[in-house]
Write an enzyme that holds these catalytic residues in place. Structure first.
Site, PDB file in Angstrom:
ATOM      1  N   LYS A 214      51.303  49.439  18.475  1.00 35.16           N
ATOM      2  CA  LYS A 214      50.471  49.830  17.332  1.00 35.16           C
ATOM      3  C   LYS A 214      50.044  51.290  17.384  1.00 35.16           C
ATOM      4  O   LYS A 214      50.159  51.975  18.395  1.00 35.16           O
ATOM      5  CB  LYS A 214      49.275  48.891  17.214  1.00 35.16           C
ATOM      6  CG  LYS A 214      49.679  47.515  16.685  1.00 35.16           C
ATOM      7  CD  LYS A 214      48.520  46.613  16.382  1.00 35.16           C
ATOM      8  CE  LYS A 214      49.011  45.322  15.725  1.00 35.16           C
ATOM      9  NZ  LYS A 214      47.913  44.366  15.479  1.00 35.16           N
ATOM     10  N   ARG A 248      50.447  38.782  22.015  1.00 33.58           N
ATOM     11  CA  ARG A 248      51.494  38.808  20.978  1.00 33.58           C
ATOM     12  C   ARG A 248      52.217  40.155  21.056  1.00 33.58           C
ATOM     13  O   ARG A 248      51.607  41.199  20.843  1.00 33.58           O
ATOM     14  CB  ARG A 248      50.863  38.628  19.603  1.00 33.58           C
ATOM     15  CG  ARG A 248      51.822  38.643  18.423  1.00 33.58           C
ATOM     16  CD  ARG A 248      51.049  38.511  17.119  1.00 33.58           C
ATOM     17  NE  ARG A 248      51.925  38.511  15.962  1.00 33.58           N
ATOM     18  CZ  ARG A 248      52.345  39.602  15.323  1.00 33.58           C
ATOM     19  NH1 ARG A 248      51.956  40.805  15.767  1.00 33.58           N
ATOM     20  NH2 ARG A 248      53.140  39.510  14.275  1.00 33.58           N
TER      21      ARG A 248
END
Length: 275
Positions: A214, A248
């Site tokens: 991210k 995740r």
């Protein structure tokens, strides 16, 4: 927690959830796996690398993404769910915030609902989840970044999602929370959320951490999305140390090993998949 035909002890296990985006425009791997053969090869690889769950998404949720219709999303995910179930023995999470998509995915055999809006975008998804008696992941999200007290506000927002789930008839032991790294948070807020992640345990539910590749990692390291594996691994280790039960990620093998090492140190004993 029962997820599909697997029973996981989320108090004593750290699970790795492998990400499968069957979209043309996901921020990190858009277009790579939006055909059946490529997707199945990727699932096979993630399982070999140690994935415990597969999270399947048919619509990109990157910043500035374009929303697609329910029908388009269903057409992307339902054949994939059926094909994965036919070939592999691994629980499948459907990454959607739409009730109609969730219903189609669960009917096709999905085992878990992962909603980036925590049932606030479409409350019918909570009803569908309850009807199929499957677990859910409720992620923190909102339409602004106006926090009075970041962690207190995140907890309050998550509690509102929990209340929706419980009112719909979802069992307390079928709820997982996600702090929503990268959603409705600027760089400093993402870093603060990671720093105080353990405070979410006071809500009383297992925590999923989704930081893979991210933007806040890219900003910290000044690296493009293709070079954020080590940064992601660092967040995985910190997440495990702060109590996350599910990680995740796109890069399963590296994060599986890091989670195993971190969990083993935290337990003070050699890692096994049963601790």
């Amino acid at each position: 927690m029962q997820i599909g035909n697997k029973n996981f002890d989320l108090n004593n296990q750290v699970l790795i959830m492998g990400i499968l985006n069957v979209t043309p425009d996901s921020f990190s791997d858009g277009g790579k796996f939006n055909n059946l053969d490529a997707s199945l090869k990727q699932v096979e690889k993630m399982i070999a690398d140690g994935a415990d769950l597969i999270d399947l998404g048919g619509e990109s949720t990157r910043p500035g993404h374009t929303q697609i219709s329910d029908a388009q999303e269903i057409d992307r995910v339902v054949p994939m769910i059926a094909a994965i179930h036919q070939r592999f023995d691994i629980p499948i999470s459907i990454d959607t915030y739409k009730g109609a998509v969730g219903a189609a995915a669960l009917k096709a055999g999905a085992d878990l609902v992962n909603d980036i809006w925590g049932f606030k975008y479409d409350p019918t998804l909570a009803e569908v989840t309850a009807a199929y008696q499957v677990p859910c992941i409720l992620m923190h999200n909102r339409d602004n970044q106006n926090y009075q007290n970041l962690m207190a506000d995140i907890k309050a927002d998550l509690q509102a999602s929990i209340d929706i789930a419980l009112k719909a008839g979802i069992s307390r032991d079928a709820i997982i929370l996600d702090p929503g790294i990268g959603f409705a948070k600027d760089y400093a807020q993402n870093m603060e959320t990671m720093h105080h992640l353990e405070t979410l345990q006071t809500l009383g539910y297992p925590i999923l951490l989704g930081t893979s590749r991210k933007g806040f990692i890219g900003l910290t390291l000044n690296l493009p999305v293709t070079q954020r594996v080590e940064g992601t691994v660092a967040t995985t280790v910190i997440g495990v140390m702060k109590g996350a039960s599910i990680i995740r990620v796109h890069d399963v093998l590296e994060n599986k090993r890091a989670a195993q090492m971190a969990a083993g140190i935290m337990k003070g004993a050699p890692w096994t998949n049963s601790i």
